[in-house]
Design a protein around this motif. Structure first.
Motif, PDB file in Angstrom:
ATOM      1  N   PRO A   1      39.193  58.672  53.613  1.00 31.12           N
ATOM      2  CA  PRO A   1      39.738  59.387  54.756  1.00 31.12           C
ATOM      3  C   PRO A   1      40.368  60.726  54.326  1.00 31.12           C
ATOM      4  N   LEU A   2      40.290  61.731  55.188  1.00 29.59           N
ATOM      5  CA  LEU A   2      40.735  63.068  54.832  1.00 29.59           C
ATOM      6  C   LEU A   2      41.654  63.651  55.900  1.00 29.59           C
ATOM      7  N   LEU A   3      42.825  64.118  55.461  1.00 29.57           N
ATOM      8  CA  LEU A   3      43.749  64.855  56.315  1.00 29.57           C
ATOM      9  C   LEU A   3      43.799  66.290  55.803  1.00 29.57           C
ATOM     10  N   VAL A   4      43.421  67.236  56.649  1.00 32.15           N
ATOM     11  CA  VAL A   4      43.388  68.648  56.279  1.00 32.15           C
ATOM     12  C   VAL A   4      44.678  69.304  56.762  1.00 32.15           C
ATOM     13  N   ALA A   5      45.477  69.829  55.829  1.00 30.94           N
ATOM     14  CA  ALA A   5      46.754  70.455  56.163  1.00 30.94           C
ATOM     15  C   ALA A   5      46.594  71.973  56.127  1.00 30.94           C
ATOM     16  N   SER A   6      46.728  72.603  57.288  1.00 26.78           N
ATOM     17  CA  SER A   6      46.482  74.041  57.408  1.00 26.78           C
ATOM     18  C   SER A   6      47.737  74.781  57.861  1.00 26.78           C
ATOM     19  N   ASN A   7      47.838  76.049  57.445  1.00 25.85           N
ATOM     20  CA  ASN A   7      48.838  76.921  58.053  1.00 25.85           C
ATOM     21  C   ASN A   7      48.387  77.254  59.474  1.00 25.85           C
ATOM     22  N   HIS A   8      49.257  77.881  60.258  1.00 24.70           N
ATOM     23  CA  HIS A   8      48.951  78.102  61.673  1.00 24.70           C
ATOM     24  C   HIS A   8      49.462  79.476  62.096  1.00 24.70           C
ATOM     25  N   ILE A   9      48.529  80.321  62.543  1.00 24.36           N
ATOM     26  CA  ILE A   9      48.873  81.686  62.939  1.00 24.36           C
ATOM     27  C   ILE A   9      48.611  81.923  64.418  1.00 24.36           C
ATOM     28  N   SER A  10      47.511  81.360  64.925  1.00 26.27           N
ATOM     29  CA  SER A  10      47.118  81.632  66.305  1.00 26.27           C
ATOM     30  C   SER A  10      46.249  80.506  66.833  1.00 26.27           C
ATOM     31  N   TRP A  11      46.058  80.482  68.167  1.00 23.48           N
ATOM     32  CA  TRP A  11      45.118  79.533  68.761  1.00 23.48           C
ATOM     33  C   TRP A  11      43.698  79.788  68.263  1.00 23.48           C
ATOM     34  N   THR A  12      43.424  80.991  67.782  1.00 24.24           N
ATOM     35  CA  THR A  12      42.095  81.302  67.254  1.00 24.24           C
ATOM     36  C   THR A  12      41.812  80.574  65.939  1.00 24.24           C
TER      37      THR A  12
ATOM     38  N   MET B   1      40.664  65.030  59.882  1.00 19.46           N
ATOM     39  CA  MET B   1      41.622  65.493  60.890  1.00 19.46           C
ATOM     40  C   MET B   1      42.411  66.695  60.384  1.00 19.46           C
ATOM     41  N   VAL B   2      42.486  67.728  61.226  1.00 23.31           N
ATOM     42  CA  VAL B   2      43.223  68.938  60.870  1.00 23.31           C
ATOM     43  C   VAL B   2      44.631  68.871  61.446  1.00 23.31           C
ATOM     44  N   LEU B   3      45.614  68.964  60.575  1.00 19.64           N
ATOM     45  CA  LEU B   3      47.019  68.998  60.978  1.00 19.64           C
ATOM     46  C   LEU B   3      47.585  70.376  60.679  1.00 19.64           C
ATOM     47  N   PHE B   4      48.055  71.074  61.715  1.00 19.52           N
ATOM     48  CA  PHE B   4      48.753  72.340  61.504  1.00 19.52           C
ATOM     49  C   PHE B   4      50.190  71.987  61.131  1.00 19.52           C
ATOM     50  N   ALA B   5      50.391  71.917  59.833  1.00 22.55           N
ATOM     51  CA  ALA B   5      51.560  71.233  59.287  1.00 22.55           C
ATOM     52  C   ALA B   5      52.881  71.929  59.567  1.00 22.55           C
ATOM     53  N   GLU B   6      52.855  73.223  59.902  1.00 25.08           N
ATOM     54  CA  GLU B   6      54.109  73.924  60.183  1.00 25.08           C
ATOM     55  C   GLU B   6      54.709  73.522  61.525  1.00 25.08           C
ATOM     56  N   GLY B   7      53.870  72.938  62.396  1.00 20.64           N
ATOM     57  CA  GLY B   7      54.353  72.502  63.696  1.00 20.64           C
ATOM     58  C   GLY B   7      54.497  73.619  64.701  1.00 20.64           C
TER      59      GLY B   7
ATOM     60  N   GLN C   1      43.604  54.553  50.195  1.00 21.32           N
ATOM     61  CA  GLN C   1      44.160  55.867  49.893  1.00 21.32           C
ATOM     62  C   GLN C   1      43.688  56.875  50.922  1.00 21.32           C
ATOM     63  N   VAL C   2      44.443  57.960  51.074  1.00 21.11           N
ATOM     64  CA  VAL C   2      44.097  59.056  51.971  1.00 21.11           C
ATOM     65  C   VAL C   2      44.141  60.345  51.168  1.00 21.11           C
ATOM     66  N   PHE C   3      43.110  61.168  51.321  1.00 22.92           N
ATOM     67  CA  PHE C   3      43.062  62.453  50.638  1.00 22.92           C
ATOM     68  C   PHE C   3      43.604  63.536  51.558  1.00 22.92           C
ATOM     69  N   ILE C   4      44.443  64.411  50.999  1.00 25.75           N
ATOM     70  CA  ILE C   4      45.008  65.532  51.756  1.00 25.75           C
ATOM     71  C   ILE C   4      44.519  66.834  51.120  1.00 25.75           C
ATOM     72  N   GLN C   5      43.868  67.670  51.929  1.00 20.33           N
ATOM     73  CA  GLN C   5      43.332  68.928  51.426  1.00 20.33           C
ATOM     74  C   GLN C   5      44.036  70.104  52.109  1.00 20.33           C
ATOM     75  N   PRO C   6      44.631  71.011  51.324  1.00 24.45           N
ATOM     76  CA  PRO C   6      45.262  72.194  51.922  1.00 24.45           C
ATOM     77  C   PRO C   6      44.224  73.235  52.327  1.00 24.45           C
ATOM     78  N   VAL C   7      44.516  73.930  53.411  1.00 20.63           N
ATOM     79  CA  VAL C   7      43.658  75.008  53.915  1.00 20.63           C
ATOM     80  C   VAL C   7      44.527  76.231  54.189  1.00 20.63           C
ATOM     81  N   ALA C   8      44.024  77.404  53.826  1.00 28.27           N
ATOM     82  CA  ALA C   8      44.737  78.654  54.087  1.00 28.27           C
ATOM     83  C   ALA C   8      43.901  79.527  55.012  1.00 28.27           C
ATOM     84  N   ILE C   9      44.510  80.008  56.096  1.00 29.24           N
ATOM     85  CA  ILE C   9      43.859  80.926  57.028  1.00 29.24           C
ATOM     86  C   ILE C   9      44.611  82.254  56.995  1.00 29.24           C
TER      87      ILE C   9
END
Length: 241
Positions: free
Chosen positions: A66-77, A139-145, A175-183
């Motif tokens: 299973p994969l949880l993608v943790a991304s920063n968040h700037i815009s709805w785009t 699943m993509v989580l915009f971790a900053e909230g 186990q669950v894998f967490i992958q960071p993403v930068a936009i």
């Protein structure tokens, strides 16, 4: 006049494309004729094109599940940036379900809508995310909230990272894998976006959607500079033409 024409053509492209793609996505969800994200990728790319976004990717989505993608968040785009290039499902705030176009797109992608202010429901929401990950959805989580201007990374909200622990504790996975993403949004009028101009691309706080959409449609972005590739991280650079 040119700005109005650009807005009209962009909206016409999105409406015309949606009239074709929405029925195809509904058919896909009911019959499994295509992978769920196949039509959605086309739709995301169409909207990105209408907005004048060019997207460059460094790295690749992890094949581990299973994969949880943790991304920063700037815009709805950010949703279009990610959804147009990788096979993911999103975790979004509850009020987005009622947004025109974006809400419909989110529901057709089986987005998990969360109410961050209602702590009593956070456990159920985390359990739903855990189940989706255990079933193979990335699943993509915009971790900053919340969204920021991209100059600084806001503190992560730890609550929904609990979905990873729940998936393990309920026996759905070991186990669950967490992958960071930068936009990052990189250039405007062919010039690198500095700290002062990054809010143009950002959609921050309770800003109304339509005024921000108008800004995006009338301020062309241009070629991005190269993005640094970090091991096990996806890096997305979005530019406006």
């Amino acid at each position: 006049m040119i700005k109005k024409l650009r807005i009209f053509l962009a909206l016409a492209l999105v409406v015309a494309g949606s009239l074709v793609l929405v029925p195809l996505q509904v058919l896909s969800m009911k019959t499994g004729l295509w992978p769920e994200t196949f039509i959605l990728k086309i739709w995301h790319r169409m909207i990105a094109r209408a907005l004048g976004l060019r997207i460059h990717v460094k790295g690749a989505l992890s094949a581990r599940r299973p994969l949880l993608v943790a991304s920063n968040h700037i815009s709805w785009t950010d949703i279009m940036v990610l959804g147009s290039r990788v096979d993911v499902k999103f975790i979004a705030r509850a009020d987005m379900a009622n947004w025109p176009m974006i809400g419909m797109l989110s529901k057709l992608q089986r987005t998990v809508f969360i109410e961050r202010e209602r702590k009593r429901s956070s456990g159920d929401q985390a359990s739903e995310i855990a189940r989706r990950m255990a079933n193979g959805d990335a699943m993509v989580l915009f971790a900053e909230g919340s969204t920021g201007d991209g100059n600084l990374l806001l503190p992560f909200k730890s609550t929904l990272f609990g979905a990873a622990s729940i998936a393990i504790s309920e026996g759905a996975t070991e186990q669950v894998f967490i992958q960071p993403v930068a936009i990052v949004y990189t250039r405007l009028h062919g010039v690198p976006l500095g700290r002062r101009h990054r809010p143009i691309a950002a959609w921050i706080g309770d800003e109304d959607l339509m005024p921000h959409l108008k800004v995006l449609l009338t301020r062309p972005f241009a070629h991005p500079g190269p993005g640094a590739k970090v091991e096990n991280r996806l890096f997305f650079a979005a530019e406006r033409r």
